[in-house]
Design an enzyme around this catalytic site. Sequence first.
Site, PDB file in Angstrom:
ATOM      1  N   GLU A  44       0.847  -1.193   0.000  1.00 33.78           N
ATOM      2  CA  GLU A  44       0.000   0.000   0.000  1.00 33.78           C
ATOM      3  C   GLU A  44       0.887   1.249   0.000  1.00 33.78           C
ATOM      4  O   GLU A  44       1.949   1.273   0.615  1.00 33.78           O
ATOM      5  CB  GLU A  44      -0.882  -0.030   1.246  1.00 33.78           C
ATOM      6  CG  GLU A  44      -1.904   1.088   1.338  1.00 33.78           C
ATOM      7  CD  GLU A  44      -2.716   1.021   2.621  1.00 33.78           C
ATOM      8  OE1 GLU A  44      -3.850   1.509   2.605  1.00 33.78           O
ATOM      9  OE2 GLU A  44      -2.219   0.469   3.622  1.00 33.78           O
ATOM     10  N   LYS A 116     -10.264   0.350  -2.065  1.00 31.32           N
ATOM     11  CA  LYS A 116     -10.329  -0.128  -0.684  1.00 31.32           C
ATOM     12  C   LYS A 116     -11.702   0.156  -0.078  1.00 31.32           C
ATOM     13  O   LYS A 116     -12.182   1.293  -0.090  1.00 31.32           O
ATOM     14  CB  LYS A 116      -9.230   0.565   0.121  1.00 31.32           C
ATOM     15  CG  LYS A 116      -9.088   0.112   1.557  1.00 31.32           C
ATOM     16  CD  LYS A 116      -7.917   0.866   2.202  1.00 31.32           C
ATOM     17  CE  LYS A 116      -7.676   0.468   3.628  1.00 31.32           C
ATOM     18  NZ  LYS A 116      -6.558   1.266   4.231  1.00 31.32           N
ATOM     19  N   CYS A 157      -4.837  -3.720   3.002  1.00 33.58           N
ATOM     20  CA  CYS A 157      -4.512  -3.394   4.382  1.00 33.58           C
ATOM     21  C   CYS A 157      -5.653  -3.639   5.386  1.00 33.58           C
ATOM     22  O   CYS A 157      -5.897  -4.770   5.778  1.00 33.58           O
ATOM     23  CB  CYS A 157      -4.007  -1.953   4.456  1.00 33.58           C
ATOM     24  SG  CYS A 157      -3.056  -1.592   5.968  1.00 33.58           S
TER      25      CYS A 157
END
Length: 282
Positions: A44, A116, A157
């Site tokens: 990321e 995300k 993440c």
Amino acid sequence: MANTVRVGAVQMTSTDDLDANYATCSRLVKEACAAGVKFLCFPECFSFVSAKDGDSLKVSEPIDGPIMQKYCSLARESNIWLSLGGFQEKGPDDAHQHNTHVLVDDAGNIRNTYRKIHLFDVDVPGNMVYKEGSFTTAGNAIVVEDSPAGRLGLTVCYDLRFPELYQLLRFENNAQVLLVPSAFTKVTGAAHWEVLLRARAIETQCFIIAAAQAGKHNEKRESYGDSLIIDPWGTILARLSDRLSTGIAIADIDLSQIDAIRTRMPIATHRKFSITWKSPSL
């Protein structure tokens, strides 16, 4: 060996210098190619980590902008697939961006993008407050893509803490390899990084490739590191466990291992509950 592919998970310390980060990524791609890696995963924020509030928005660009095009050219010139996890994609307005995982093939074509879904709005104990949602618009779509490294499930993440996403990637979308590019904080990484990754691998019977940011990016931000490649039984195949160095964890993943494990322990047929995907509203 037809089902075996060599993959790599990068560990790096990105900063707010776009050119320096690209130089590091370019060097690591060359190292990966020399080692026979066919699919290389970056963490990321690989291209930029802001040192000041608002800097991320200033550098955000459309996916077809010049920053991403440089990385597409790098993939094409190096004849390698790249997972570019967590790119600052320009959002719906000037006050927002998307945190976007971009998958690029060995011809330099963008195969797919995942925005995300779960944003990191957290007060980390003994650390600092993160409010990703204040400047990032969440995604609303699950993304899988076929590749030479298997059927990939894309995440980023903080998604790691939400197992239902990984269940959907595996059981509803037939993912074989789950990608988890990350910049875990030092505190949360030490507590939960490895155990969550191994749990996701075991409960989905998928390979996991988790490329991680590592070390101090600036005076305010530090990442845990520990890039990992994990097999569907939860065994760690490769890692950069010093959690500081820039480098690549490399492993040969055998996709036939997935079928073998799933046949011996057929949890897909034993499941009593299914998860219905409800797209988050934007």
